[in-house]
Structure formats: C-alpha cells, structure tokens
Design a protein around this motif. Structure first.
Motif, mmCIF file in Angstrom:
data_model
loop_
_atom_site.group_PDB
_atom_site.id
_atom_site.type_symbol
_atom_site.label_atom_id
_atom_site.label_comp_id
_atom_site.label_asym_id
_atom_site.label_seq_id
_atom_site.Cartn_x
_atom_site.Cartn_y
_atom_site.Cartn_z
ATOM 1 N N VAL A 1 22.569 -20.347 -6.808
ATOM 2 C CA VAL A 1 22.039 -20.025 -5.481
ATOM 3 C C VAL A 1 22.652 -20.949 -4.431
ATOM 4 O O VAL A 1 23.049 -20.505 -3.347
ATOM 5 N N VAL A 2 22.742 -22.221 -4.741
ATOM 6 C CA VAL A 2 23.339 -23.178 -3.797
ATOM 7 C C VAL A 2 24.803 -22.830 -3.571
ATOM 8 O O VAL A 2 25.287 -22.842 -2.433
ATOM 9 N N TYR A 3 25.524 -22.518 -4.624
ATOM 10 C CA TYR A 3 26.936 -22.166 -4.493
ATOM 11 C C TYR A 3 27.111 -20.905 -3.627
ATOM 12 O O TYR A 3 27.980 -20.845 -2.751
ATOM 13 N N SER A 4 26.274 -19.905 -3.881
ATOM 14 C CA SER A 4 26.400 -18.674 -3.090
ATOM 15 C C SER A 4 26.032 -18.917 -1.624
ATOM 16 O O SER A 4 26.614 -18.311 -0.723
ATOM 17 N N ALA A 5 25.066 -19.812 -1.384
ATOM 18 C CA ALA A 5 24.711 -20.139 -0.003
ATOM 19 C C ALA A 5 25.868 -20.853 0.678
ATOM 20 O O ALA A 5 26.156 -20.606 1.862
ATOM 21 N N LEU A 6 26.523 -21.740 -0.036
ATOM 22 C CA LEU A 6 27.670 -22.451 0.532
ATOM 23 C C LEU A 6 28.830 -21.492 0.808
ATOM 24 O O LEU A 6 29.523 -21.619 1.829
ATOM 25 N N MET A 7 29.052 -20.546 -0.062
ATOM 26 C CA MET A 7 30.171 -19.622 0.102
ATOM 27 C C MET A 7 29.941 -18.619 1.230
ATOM 28 O O MET A 7 30.895 -18.174 1.868
ATOM 29 N N THR A 8 28.689 -18.267 1.483
ATOM 30 C CA THR A 8 28.415 -17.298 2.546
ATOM 31 C C THR A 8 28.210 -17.956 3.896
ATOM 32 O O THR A 8 28.120 -17.266 4.907
ATOM 33 N N GLY A 9 28.117 -19.254 3.916
ATOM 34 C CA GLY A 9 27.930 -19.968 5.173
ATOM 35 C C GLY A 9 26.480 -19.997 5.634
ATOM 36 O O GLY A 9 26.205 -20.347 6.777
ATOM 37 N N THR A 10 25.563 -19.614 4.788
ATOM 38 C CA THR A 10 24.137 -19.650 5.122
ATOM 39 C C THR A 10 23.671 -21.101 5.157
ATOM 40 O O THR A 10 24.132 -21.921 4.362
#
Length: 177
Positions: free
Chosen positions: A33-42
C-alpha cells in the motif's frame, strides 16, 4: 510427561511458522500500500494514518506471538538438546537459581545434575576401587577378600530387602481386592 510437553517442539515450531507468516503477510500488504501510494503520488501520511489504526493492533499481537513462540521453540529445542550433565554445571545452575529465584522455576540444576548411580553401578565402582588398591599394594590379599565378602553380603542384603518389600506390596495389593 504430559501430552503437550511431549509435543512442545513441534507445536511451538508450527505456531512460530504460522505467526511469522501472518506477520509477513500483514507487513507485506502494508508495504504494498505504501509503495502504491508513493508511485501514484498520493499523500502517504493520510493513507498511513488510515491504515495504521486498524492494522497496528494486529501487527502488535502478531509480533508478540512471534516472539513468544520463538522463545517457546528455543526452550523446547534446548530441553531436547544433549547437554552434558555433571556436578559442576549443576552447582553453577543451583547457585544461579538461588541468586535469581525466577530461574528456580526452570529447574536447570535438576536437569544438569548427573543421574544417581544404580546399586549395581555403585557395587561395580567399589569393586574396581578395591581391585586398584590391591594391585597398587595399598591393601593385602586378606583385606581385599574381607572387603569383597562384605560387598557381596551387602548386595545380598539389598536383594533380600527388595524381595521382602516386593512381597509386602503384592500381599497388600491382593488383600485389597
């Protein structure tokens, strides 16, 4: 020994593997979840706060279970280990148990002390010592024969006493039925 103590090593290993696997899954999910948040710029802070609240107790419980099951597994493994037994180790463990009363519950001094010799082993040791004394010239032949006779008569007395006790127990059991 009870059923649990006979199977403690296997049970503790299973508990350790299950809890550590669950902990890895939960932490992996949080990492994803943290990785996906970092990748989407959220903004990551809001997502982490939203996820920390429900998952923090789960992580804490799993972490405690992993530690406790690891300790249980280690203790079960140590109990099965072939630890040398001698009087020195037992006295050191006894001293440690006297200094730290909590260690007394573990029973280290009893598990490290060598087993008591059987009457046959004691008789064999005594006979070997008598032979050594005779060969070394510390005692003469007459003294050697006298001591061997006494040793044999003591063994006979112990055998007679054991037979008498067996008969008394058997008679006591037959009297009850």
């Amino acid at each position: 020994m009870g059923w649990l103590s006979n199977r403690a090593l296997g049970i503790s290993l299973v508990v350790l593997l299950v809890t550590s696997s669950l902990l890895a899954v939960v932490l992996g999910y949080l990492g994803l979840v943290v990785y996906s948040a970092l990748m989407t710029g959220t903004p990551i802070v809001g997502i982490l706060l939203d996820m920390t609240v429900p998952y923090l107790p789960v992580v804490a419980v799993l972490l405690v279970l992993v530690v406790l099951s690891g300790i249980w597994f280690g203790w079960s493994l140590l109990q099965r280990a072939s630890i040398p037994k001698n009087d020195r180790l037992a006295s050191v463990a006894g001293r440690a148990e006297r200094e730290v009363p909590l260690l007394g519950a573990l029973g280290l001094s009893e598990s490290l002390s060598p087993p008591e010799p059987t009457p046959e082993e004691r008789a064999e040791r005594t006979l070997a010592e008598l032979k050594r004394q005779y060969v070394d010239g510390e005692i003469d032949e007459r003294e050697f024969e006298r001591r061997v006779d006494r040793l044999v008569s003591n063994d006979s007395l112990e055998e007679a006493r054991a037979a008498r006790e067996r008969r008394a127990v058997l008679e006591g059991e037959s009297g009850r039925t």
